[in-house]
Design a protein around this motif. Sequence first.
Motif, mmCIF file in Angstrom:
data_model
loop_
_atom_site.group_PDB
_atom_site.id
_atom_site.type_symbol
_atom_site.label_atom_id
_atom_site.label_comp_id
_atom_site.label_asym_id
_atom_site.label_seq_id
_atom_site.Cartn_x
_atom_site.Cartn_y
_atom_site.Cartn_z
ATOM 1 N N SER A 1 44.374 44.168 38.760
ATOM 2 C CA SER A 1 44.523 43.920 40.338
ATOM 3 C C SER A 1 43.783 42.566 40.683
ATOM 4 O O SER A 1 43.595 42.366 41.782
ATOM 5 C CB SER A 1 43.812 45.139 41.168
ATOM 6 O OG SER A 1 42.540 45.293 40.784
ATOM 7 N N PHE A 2 43.034 41.821 39.825
ATOM 8 C CA PHE A 2 42.600 40.563 40.075
ATOM 9 C C PHE A 2 42.907 39.403 39.107
ATOM 10 O O PHE A 2 43.404 38.302 39.307
ATOM 11 C CB PHE A 2 40.890 40.649 40.249
ATOM 12 C CG PHE A 2 40.491 39.614 40.697
ATOM 13 C CD1 PHE A 2 40.127 39.426 42.049
ATOM 14 C CD2 PHE A 2 39.591 38.551 39.903
ATOM 15 C CE1 PHE A 2 39.554 38.165 42.510
ATOM 16 C CE2 PHE A 2 39.133 37.350 40.363
ATOM 17 C CZ PHE A 2 39.158 37.099 41.500
ATOM 18 N N ILE B 1 52.446 41.745 41.267
ATOM 19 C CA ILE B 1 52.169 41.125 42.477
ATOM 20 C C ILE B 1 53.203 41.702 43.253
ATOM 21 O O ILE B 1 54.344 41.317 43.090
ATOM 22 C CB ILE B 1 51.984 39.584 42.652
ATOM 23 C CG1 ILE B 1 50.786 39.214 41.682
ATOM 24 C CG2 ILE B 1 51.507 39.188 44.015
ATOM 25 C CD1 ILE B 1 50.339 37.722 41.506
ATOM 26 N N PRO C 1 46.827 38.853 38.136
ATOM 27 C CA PRO C 1 47.461 38.098 39.354
ATOM 28 C C PRO C 1 46.965 36.599 39.460
ATOM 29 O O PRO C 1 47.798 35.920 40.023
ATOM 30 C CB PRO C 1 46.936 39.090 40.328
ATOM 31 C CG PRO C 1 46.828 40.543 39.747
ATOM 32 C CD PRO C 1 46.028 40.153 38.449
ATOM 33 N N ALA C 2 45.516 36.437 39.504
ATOM 34 C CA ALA C 2 45.039 35.281 39.594
ATOM 35 C C ALA C 2 45.640 34.281 38.900
ATOM 36 O O ALA C 2 45.927 33.142 38.856
ATOM 37 C CB ALA C 2 43.556 35.390 39.322
ATOM 38 N N PHE D 1 43.492 41.456 46.774
ATOM 39 C CA PHE D 1 43.385 41.721 45.435
ATOM 40 C C PHE D 1 42.312 43.164 45.349
ATOM 41 O O PHE D 1 42.090 43.648 46.336
ATOM 42 C CB PHE D 1 42.568 40.648 44.700
ATOM 43 C CG PHE D 1 43.303 39.287 44.610
ATOM 44 C CD1 PHE D 1 43.968 39.052 43.452
ATOM 45 C CD2 PHE D 1 43.311 38.635 45.854
ATOM 46 C CE1 PHE D 1 44.638 37.770 43.495
ATOM 47 C CE2 PHE D 1 44.163 37.199 45.726
ATOM 48 C CZ PHE D 1 44.612 37.032 44.333
ATOM 49 N N CYS E 1 48.148 42.928 44.787
ATOM 50 C CA CYS E 1 47.862 42.837 43.306
ATOM 51 C C CYS E 1 47.496 44.239 42.945
ATOM 52 O O CYS E 1 46.638 44.925 43.319
ATOM 53 C CB CYS E 1 46.856 41.964 42.807
ATOM 54 S SG CYS E 1 47.229 40.337 43.679
#
Length: 327
Positions: A171-172, A142, A175-176, A163, A215
């Motif tokens: 990229s999702f 991130i 990071p979440a 994202f 991200c």
Amino acid sequence: MNARRRQHFTFCPPPVRLFFALLLWAALVLTGLVGCSDTESLPDGSAELPLRVMLVPADGGTEDGTRADFEPIFNGITQVYDLHFDIRVGSSYNAVVEAMANDQVDIAFFGAVSYQIAKQRANVELLAVEERDGKSEYFSGIYARADSGIDSLEDFAGKTVAFGDVSSTSSFSYPAAMLLEAGVNPAQDLKAVVLAGNHANALRALVSGNVDGACASLDSFKKAVDDGKLSEQELKLVQKSQPIPSPPLAMNGNLADKTKTQLKTAFREIHEHPDVELRSLKGYAGKNIDRYNPDFSEERFDLAMAPLDAVTKELKDAMIRRAAEGN
């Protein structure tokens, strides 16, 4: 009293009935209503029936660029093992999953999460995972602008974060999960959620000042720097993920056993063949790799996916709704 009508029945001897039954079955086969087994109907890698390959657009590059990253390995296998391929790039992660689930693809390049989804939707088997310096892993990150004053994941609370694709691992999903672990619920605690569609777009939104965080995988960040899309000094890595298994190549489990064995052998040995330049072997985000490893275990994938259990369907749906709402 009216005469009773006679009912006329035509007697059909058993041999005649069998003949008409066979005739009907043949007609159904010819019209495609009755088919052969899945194995018999799928390509075998011959020049006449090349294996259909579909790649996820994982690095956010162009379709031609993504194809160019993988063509060398498949061209080398064609040259050495006489296995032929028809290579395409999917429009999205989900498009590749759906194509595999509908037997429209024989080999696919997935992200780690989309591979897990594909296993739930289709008969899919691990083919090979790229390896570099003895490791088959990559990292998510991130990012923030260097002058933003954002130094920790907690600082993203109340900020706007971009994202990539909702089916993307780095990229999702990762990071979440990282934000959740830091106590920042991405569906509730961010000022806004932006779904940029891919890594490159998320980074581009950050550089342009449209968002406060982005991200992307570290490989995609490096690729963007190498391609001159951004300066390394513009952004900073706020948090790096734990190791993630490299995005896998997977094959349709309905392929003939002979074809699957040929593919495994080819990916296991191709890097040792004298006619194949190691420099031509590339993997995720176009980086050079040492080899493809067809013996990477499913268990390692499952273990690495465990931290993503917190990224539930409900959380994803809530983030999608936030993105649709805007600020």
